[in-house]
Scaffold this motif. Structure first.
Motif, short mmCIF file in Angstrom:
data_model
loop_
_atom_site.label_atom_id
_atom_site.label_comp_id
_atom_site.label_asym_id
_atom_site.label_seq_id
_atom_site.Cartn_x
_atom_site.Cartn_y
_atom_site.Cartn_z
N VAL A 201 0.89 -1.36 -0.06
CA VAL A 201 0.08 -0.15 0.05
C VAL A 201 0.80 1.15 -0.14
O VAL A 201 1.04 1.85 1.11
CB VAL A 201 -1.22 0.18 1.10
CG1 VAL A 201 -2.21 -0.88 0.87
CG2 VAL A 201 -0.37 -0.28 2.70
N PRO A 202 1.60 1.56 -1.20
CA PRO A 202 2.24 2.99 -1.24
C PRO A 202 1.29 4.14 -0.81
O PRO A 202 -0.03 3.95 -1.18
CB PRO A 202 2.73 2.98 -2.54
CG PRO A 202 1.80 1.91 -3.43
CD PRO A 202 1.28 0.99 -2.47
N VAL A 203 1.74 5.22 -0.78
CA VAL A 203 1.04 6.38 -0.23
C VAL A 203 0.87 7.48 -1.15
O VAL A 203 1.84 8.04 -1.47
CB VAL A 203 1.24 6.89 1.21
CG1 VAL A 203 0.52 7.98 1.58
CG2 VAL A 203 1.44 5.81 1.97
N VAL A 204 -0.10 7.92 -1.60
CA VAL A 204 -0.33 9.08 -2.40
C VAL A 204 -0.27 10.26 -1.47
O VAL A 204 -1.54 10.56 -0.89
CB VAL A 204 -1.43 9.19 -3.53
CG1 VAL A 204 -1.49 10.20 -4.30
CG2 VAL A 204 -1.32 7.85 -4.35
N ARG A 205 0.54 11.26 -1.27
CA ARG A 205 0.63 12.17 -0.28
C ARG A 205 -0.27 13.44 -0.85
O ARG A 205 -0.07 13.83 -2.00
CB ARG A 205 1.93 12.58 0.35
CG ARG A 205 2.74 11.35 0.68
CD ARG A 205 3.98 11.54 1.35
NE ARG A 205 4.80 10.09 1.50
CZ ARG A 205 4.41 9.24 2.55
NH1 ARG A 205 3.35 9.55 3.38
NH2 ARG A 205 5.11 8.27 2.73
N ASP A 206 -0.97 13.92 0.04
CA ASP A 206 -1.48 15.15 -0.23
C ASP A 206 -2.61 15.13 -1.31
O ASP A 206 -2.31 15.97 -2.24
CB ASP A 206 -0.68 16.41 -0.49
CG ASP A 206 0.43 16.86 0.98
OD1 ASP A 206 -0.33 16.78 1.76
OD2 ASP A 206 1.46 17.03 0.65
N ALA A 207 -3.20 14.03 -1.48
CA ALA A 207 -4.09 13.78 -2.53
C ALA A 207 -5.29 14.73 -2.68
O ALA A 207 -5.50 15.11 -3.60
CB ALA A 207 -4.58 12.18 -2.46
N ILE B 112 0.02 7.13 -9.02
CA ILE B 112 -0.52 5.63 -8.67
C ILE B 112 0.26 4.75 -9.99
O ILE B 112 0.51 3.54 -9.69
CB ILE B 112 -1.92 5.29 -8.89
CG1 ILE B 112 -2.85 6.26 -7.81
CG2 ILE B 112 -2.67 4.08 -9.14
CD1 ILE B 112 -4.19 6.14 -7.93
N GLY B 113 0.28 5.41 -11.04
CA GLY B 113 0.98 4.52 -12.09
C GLY B 113 2.46 4.05 -11.84
O GLY B 113 2.95 3.00 -12.14
N ALA B 114 3.26 5.27 -11.25
CA ALA B 114 4.43 5.06 -10.78
C ALA B 114 4.87 4.08 -9.88
O ALA B 114 5.57 3.17 -9.73
CB ALA B 114 5.21 6.43 -10.25
N LYS C 222 4.25 0.42 -11.37
CA LYS C 222 5.30 0.07 -12.16
C LYS C 222 6.42 -0.37 -10.90
O LYS C 222 7.19 -1.32 -11.07
CB LYS C 222 6.04 1.12 -12.88
CG LYS C 222 7.08 0.61 -13.58
CD LYS C 222 7.52 1.72 -14.68
CE LYS C 222 8.96 1.31 -15.77
NZ LYS C 222 9.80 0.79 -14.89
N LYS C 223 6.86 0.38 -9.77
CA LYS C 223 7.81 0.11 -8.95
C LYS C 223 7.46 -1.41 -8.19
O LYS C 223 8.26 -1.92 -7.75
CB LYS C 223 7.81 1.25 -7.87
CG LYS C 223 8.56 2.59 -8.70
CD LYS C 223 8.51 3.64 -7.75
CE LYS C 223 9.54 3.51 -6.54
NZ LYS C 223 9.81 4.79 -5.67
N ALA C 224 6.05 -1.33 -7.74
CA ALA C 224 5.57 -2.70 -7.34
C ALA C 224 6.00 -3.79 -8.05
O ALA C 224 6.54 -5.07 -7.78
CB ALA C 224 4.32 -2.67 -6.99
N LYS C 225 5.70 -3.66 -9.18
CA LYS C 225 6.15 -4.82 -10.30
C LYS C 225 7.50 -5.17 -10.44
O LYS C 225 7.98 -6.38 -10.45
CB LYS C 225 5.48 -4.55 -11.72
CG LYS C 225 5.93 -5.66 -12.74
CD LYS C 225 5.15 -5.35 -14.00
CE LYS C 225 5.55 -6.49 -15.04
NZ LYS C 225 4.87 -6.04 -16.35
N ASP C 226 8.18 -4.16 -10.40
CA ASP C 226 9.88 -4.14 -10.40
C ASP C 226 10.35 -4.37 -8.99
O ASP C 226 11.68 -4.68 -8.93
CB ASP C 226 10.44 -3.10 -11.17
CG ASP C 226 10.02 -2.65 -12.40
OD1 ASP C 226 9.45 -3.58 -13.17
OD2 ASP C 226 10.11 -1.39 -12.68
#
Length: 437
Positions: free
Chosen positions: A313-319, A331-333, A336-340
């Motif tokens: 669960v990565p965090v999108v800060r100050d959404a 979210i897209g970034a 990709k980082k989760a897959k890699d």
């Protein structure tokens, strides 16, 4: 002279990790900052780089061992093999016979006897064994994770024949599954490579496999169970007519992507709708700390993302301060980082509210569990055409069930239902998001 490879600092309050995989084996050439091992912490996988150029020496711990920050993992020995000469063709030709000695025991046992006659001037048959190291090199470069290794064995896929899409060309489980689906029926090859299969044949369908839980999976299990034991969990449901959002996406999808370089997805709408709800109902964005309630005047949304080793669960800060493009890019970034496997501890630190989209996997309805110390989580589900009554008429509309699980110790039922209703209204009439209504 050798250099020690130590466990690096893993992040705030993280003092130990599990050795997930060795990416280099003794005798392999390594370069400065090249990853030689992967460590699994409670939240992310961390690659350990080589501190110098050289040759991989002794591995002092095994895969699955628990190590502390600062512990010595391995040694890197001095060696001209890794001093930057790797790409040079003459060196590769000169080093080919020794390479057969080191690689052959792993992949082609018959290659070991060929190492002695290799110095012969130009024996034509020697070209056949010489071709064998190529697949072996691809196999080593793939740095297969446990999940990928299981998939390779289950589907009988040669990893050397599959192009990896992960970081640095590594194979992912999806790559193996795609190769298995595209693999043509090969009855001729199957009998030869499946020679060991008779051992499993006597009891088809009753095989068992024991696999050690990754540290990430252990942490997920503990946190989810802790949430059930500690919080007074309750879930409220509603359904949403997705017609307006679908129409907006269809109308502006191309121009949005052309301007911002990212696709306009559903998550941006739900994130902005959630921000409206959390501002109007602050308790849903709060948390319990001992005997105190901590209210946040900002919205950091944790977005559940599927990674090879589990849900993160990565965090999108100050959404609440970001626009649609900013949210979609973040979210897209993260995806990709989760897959890699390159998510960091900072990527997942904090978060005041979580959105989990089970709809991408086909879920019709669920009761998501909160992500402690947060007090609420929004669950999204699949969109399907259903008959609904509008102005006294039965019509077919694209509908989605949404669920809000919350900690009843902090959030009353009225507040939870109100927050979910605000999200529903904003999705059914996206103009509300623009005018902050």
């Amino acid at each position: 002279m050798s250099a020690e490879v130590k466990v690096p600092t893993l992040g705030e309050s993280v003092t130990e990790a599990t050795v997930g995989q060795w990416l280099k084996q003794p005798g392999d050439p390594v370069k400065l900052d090249e990853p030689i091992a992967s460590l699994e912490t409670d939240k992310v996988a961390v690659e350990v780089p080589s501190p110098v150029n050289g040759v991989m020496g002794q591995q002092l711990v095994k895969e699955g061992d628990t190590v502390s920050v600062g512990a010595v993992l391995a040694t890197i020995e001095d060696g001209v093999a890794a001093a930057g000469n790797t790409p040079v063709t003459p060196r590769e030709e000169a080093a080919q016979p020794p390479a057969s000695d080191s690689i052959a025991p792993k992949t082609v046992p018959a290659a070991a006897p060929e190492a002695a006659p290799a110095p012969a001037p130009a024996p034509t048959p020697a070209q056949a064994p010489a071709a064998a190291p190529a697949p072996a090199a691809a196999f080593d470069a793939a740095a297969l994770s446990p999940a990928v290794r299981r998939a390779v064995l289950e589907h009988g896929i040669d990893p050397a024949t599959v192009k990896g899409t992960g970081k640095d060309g590594r194979l992912t489980k999806e790559d193996v599954l795609s190769a298995a689906q595209a693999k043509p029926a090969a009855p001729a090859a199957a009998p030869e490579e499946a020679a060991p299969a008779p051992a499993a044949a006597p009891a088809p369908g009753r095989a068992e496999e024991r696999v050690r839980m990754t540290r990430l999976r252990q942490t997920i299990a503990k946190r989810l169970k802790s949430a059930q034991d500690t919080a007074a969990l309750l879930t409220t449901f509603n359904d949403v007519d997705m017609s307006a959002v679908i129409a907006a996406r269809e109308k502006y999808r191309d121009s949005f992507e052309k301007k911002h370089g990212v696709r306009l997805g559903f998550m941006g709408f739900f994130a902005k709708a959630a921000c409206l709800a959390l501002k109007d109902v602050p308790s849903v964005n709060a948390q319990i700390d001992g005997e105190e309630i901590v209210y946040h005047d900002y919205v950091d949304i944790s977005v559940a993302v599927s990674a090879p080793n589990g849900l993160v669960v990565p965090v999108v800060r100050d959404a609440d301060k970001l626009g649609f493009a900013g949210i979609e890019k973040a979210i897209g970034a993260f995806g990709k980082k989760a897959k890699d496997g390159t998510l960091t501890m900072d990527d997942m630190k904090g978060g005041t509210f979580t959105i989990s989209n089970g709809g991408v996997f086909g879920s019709l309805m669920s009761t998501p569990i909160i992500n402690p110390p947060q007090s609420a989580v929004l669950g999204l589900h699949r969109i399907e055409d259903r008959p609904v009554v509008v102005d006294g008429q039965i019509v077919i509309r694209p509908m989605m069930y949404i669920a809000l699980s919350y900690d009843h110790r902090l959030i009353d039922g009225r507040e939870a239902v109100t927050a979910l209703k605000i999200i529903k209204d904003a999705i059914e009439d996206p103009t509300r998001i623009l005018i902050d209504l």
